[in-house]
Write a protein that holds these residues in place. Structure first.
Motif, mmCIF file in Angstrom:
data_model
loop_
_atom_site.group_PDB
_atom_site.id
_atom_site.type_symbol
_atom_site.label_atom_id
_atom_site.label_comp_id
_atom_site.label_asym_id
_atom_site.label_seq_id
_atom_site.Cartn_x
_atom_site.Cartn_y
_atom_site.Cartn_z
ATOM 1 N N ILE A 142 0.333 5.431 10.192
ATOM 2 C CA ILE A 142 1.741 5.606 9.826
ATOM 3 C C ILE A 142 1.960 5.291 8.349
ATOM 4 N N ILE A 143 1.447 4.161 7.892
ATOM 5 C CA ILE A 143 1.681 3.731 6.504
ATOM 6 C C ILE A 143 1.167 4.767 5.515
ATOM 7 N N THR A 144 -0.078 5.214 5.712
ATOM 8 C CA THR A 144 -0.673 6.120 4.726
ATOM 9 C C THR A 144 -0.123 7.545 4.838
ATOM 10 N N SER A 145 0.094 8.027 6.068
ATOM 11 C CA SER A 145 0.562 9.411 6.201
ATOM 12 C C SER A 145 2.030 9.554 5.777
ATOM 13 N N VAL A 146 2.880 8.608 6.188
ATOM 14 C CA VAL A 146 4.299 8.696 5.804
ATOM 15 C C VAL A 146 4.464 8.503 4.299
ATOM 16 N N SER A 147 3.740 7.551 3.728
ATOM 17 C CA SER A 147 3.821 7.325 2.280
ATOM 18 C C SER A 147 3.288 8.528 1.512
ATOM 19 N N SER A 148 2.199 9.097 2.010
ATOM 20 C CA SER A 148 1.642 10.288 1.356
ATOM 21 C C SER A 148 2.631 11.444 1.426
ATOM 22 N N TYR A 149 3.305 11.572 2.572
ATOM 23 C CA TYR A 149 4.284 12.664 2.716
ATOM 24 C C TYR A 149 5.385 12.547 1.649
ATOM 25 N N HIS A 150 5.923 11.353 1.503
ATOM 26 C CA HIS A 150 7.009 11.178 0.534
ATOM 27 C C HIS A 150 6.514 11.366 -0.898
ATOM 28 N N GLY A 151 5.308 10.883 -1.188
ATOM 29 C CA GLY A 151 4.777 11.061 -2.541
ATOM 30 C C GLY A 151 4.428 12.509 -2.823
ATOM 31 N N TYR A 152 3.801 13.175 -1.852
ATOM 32 C CA TYR A 152 3.343 14.558 -2.039
ATOM 33 C C TYR A 152 4.509 15.514 -2.229
ATOM 34 N N HIS A 153 5.646 15.214 -1.577
ATOM 35 C CA HIS A 153 6.797 16.110 -1.654
ATOM 36 C C HIS A 153 7.860 15.616 -2.638
ATOM 37 N N THR A 154 7.450 14.824 -3.598
ATOM 38 C CA THR A 154 8.389 14.353 -4.615
ATOM 39 C C THR A 154 8.856 15.531 -5.476
ATOM 40 N N ARG A 155 10.149 15.583 -5.713
ATOM 41 C CA ARG A 155 10.707 16.624 -6.575
ATOM 42 C C ARG A 155 11.592 15.965 -7.621
ATOM 43 N N VAL A 170 0.832 -1.210 0.000
ATOM 44 C CA VAL A 170 0.000 0.000 0.000
ATOM 45 C C VAL A 170 0.866 1.260 0.000
ATOM 46 N N GLY A 171 1.920 1.259 0.845
ATOM 47 C CA GLY A 171 2.761 2.450 0.954
ATOM 48 C C GLY A 171 3.422 2.826 -0.352
ATOM 49 N N SER A 172 3.962 1.853 -1.059
ATOM 50 C CA SER A 172 4.628 2.167 -2.332
ATOM 51 C C SER A 172 3.625 2.651 -3.370
ATOM 52 N N ASN A 173 2.415 2.067 -3.357
ATOM 53 C CA ASN A 173 1.381 2.513 -4.307
ATOM 54 C C ASN A 173 0.989 3.969 -4.052
ATOM 55 N N ILE A 174 0.800 4.312 -2.764
ATOM 56 C CA ILE A 174 0.400 5.686 -2.427
ATOM 57 C C ILE A 174 1.498 6.674 -2.823
ATOM 58 N N ALA A 175 2.752 6.352 -2.465
ATOM 59 C CA ALA A 175 3.856 7.263 -2.788
ATOM 60 C C ALA A 175 4.013 7.417 -4.301
ATOM 61 N N SER A 176 3.865 6.318 -5.033
ATOM 62 C CA SER A 176 3.985 6.390 -6.500
ATOM 63 C C SER A 176 2.866 7.224 -7.110
ATOM 64 N N GLU A 177 1.647 7.003 -6.611
ATOM 65 C CA GLU A 177 0.490 7.738 -7.154
ATOM 66 C C GLU A 177 0.649 9.242 -6.940
ATOM 67 N N LEU A 178 0.946 9.631 -5.685
ATOM 68 C CA LEU A 178 1.073 11.066 -5.386
ATOM 69 C C LEU A 178 2.329 11.650 -6.031
ATOM 70 N N GLY A 179 3.401 10.858 -6.071
ATOM 71 C CA GLY A 179 4.628 11.341 -6.712
ATOM 72 C C GLY A 179 4.420 11.615 -8.197
ATOM 73 N N THR A 180 3.697 10.718 -8.853
ATOM 74 C CA THR A 180 3.398 10.916 -10.284
ATOM 75 C C THR A 180 2.523 12.146 -10.488
ATOM 76 N N MET A 181 1.546 12.325 -9.592
ATOM 77 C CA MET A 181 0.690 13.515 -9.699
ATOM 78 C C MET A 181 1.501 14.790 -9.471
ATOM 79 N N ARG A 182 2.491 14.707 -8.577
ATOM 80 C CA ARG A 182 3.313 15.895 -8.303
ATOM 81 C C ARG A 182 4.172 16.268 -9.511
ATOM 82 N N ILE A 183 4.882 15.281 -10.085
ATOM 83 C CA ILE A 183 5.800 15.630 -11.182
ATOM 84 C C ILE A 183 5.046 15.951 -12.473
ATOM 85 N N SER A 184 3.787 15.468 -12.587
ATOM 86 C CA SER A 184 2.987 15.836 -13.762
ATOM 87 C C SER A 184 2.156 17.089 -13.502
#
Length: 247
Positions: free
Chosen positions: A200-213, A101-115
């Motif tokens: 922890i899983i969703t908030s930490v993963s979301s943090y890393h995905g949301y702040h992807t640069r 779940v964590g990797s999926n969330i980070a990937s989803e938000l990270g992709t949304m951030r860079i796009s």
């Protein structure tokens, strides 16, 4: 060290932003239902498979280590139940979910951030933190306890099944061990841990995905960091909660 405090500060600011007043409650509720399906229901298969086989392995290992005739055979059922309820289902399953779940969330938000999709939401006046992250956190907090209860049942069932099929322990003896000195508080303790781990899983993963640069490579890096930090925090919180509630 300053970088660590910077990340901790940003994380807490994100959490505050996530739980600010929603613009349209109905849309948030609809998104929460979608996240429950994406995060929880889609994980049911791997949770069931892991629980069934791990319960069977715990029972077999316990039975193989009992050599003294003075130790009653129902010990296998008792040990399987305690191991599954106290540690395997809430902690090991959540560590597995941190990877899935964590990797999926980070990937989803990270992709949304860079796009620049997240930037577009902010420009339209939508609180992107609350809109994207709050449904994930609420959905996981709601559905994870159900997954863990199913895991407990299947883990103990897997132990009973393998003992019954192989004949190493008689079924009545195994069932006697399952029922011996059962404490409902142990299930409550496991569910308290589960809710904390879900957050922890969703908030930490979301943090890393949301702040992807950066680009696509940064998304992969965010995904990895989300799993690593979620797993470390789960282990630390597991120790603290166990010390507080069981000792």
């Amino acid at each position: 060290m300053l970088r660590l405090f910077h990340h901790i500060g940003e994380y807490f600011l994100m959490v505050v932003g996530v739980f600010s007043k929603p613009e349209k409650l109905r849309i948030y509720l609809q998104r929460t239902v979608v996240e429950i399906d994406k995060i929880g229901i889609s994980s049911l298969g791997i949770v069931a498979l892991m629980s069934l086989f791990m319960g069977a392995v715990i029972a077999l290992q316990t039975a193989s280590n009992i050599e003294s005739p003075l130790i009653p055979s129902y010990t296998v059922g008792f040990t399987t139940r305690q191991s599954v309820i106290l540690e395997f289902s809430p902690t090991i399953i959540c560590l597995i979910l941190a990877g899935k779940v964590g990797s999926n969330i980070a990937s989803e938000l990270g992709t949304m951030r860079i796009s620049e999709q997240i930037d577009a939401l902010d420009i339209m006046g939508i609180n992107s933190r609350a809109y994207l992250i709050a449904p994930k956190i609420l959905g996981s907090i709601f559905i994870f306890p159900f997954l863990i209860v199913i895991s407990m049942f299947l883990g103990i069932f897997g132990g009973w099944l393998v003992c019954s099929l192989t004949g190493i322990i008689a079924s009545p003896d195994f069932v006697e061990g399952i029922l011996l000195d059962f404490r409902m508080f142990h299930v409550v303790y496991a569910l308290i841990k589960t809710v904390l781990f879900a957050f922890i899983i969703t908030s930490v993963s979301s943090y890393h995905g949301y702040h992807t640069r950066g680009g696509a490579i940064a998304v992969g890096r965010s995904s990895t960091m989300a799993v690593v930090y979620s797993s470390i925090l789960i282990l630390i919180v597991n120790y603290i909660v166990t010390q507080i509630l069981l000792i």
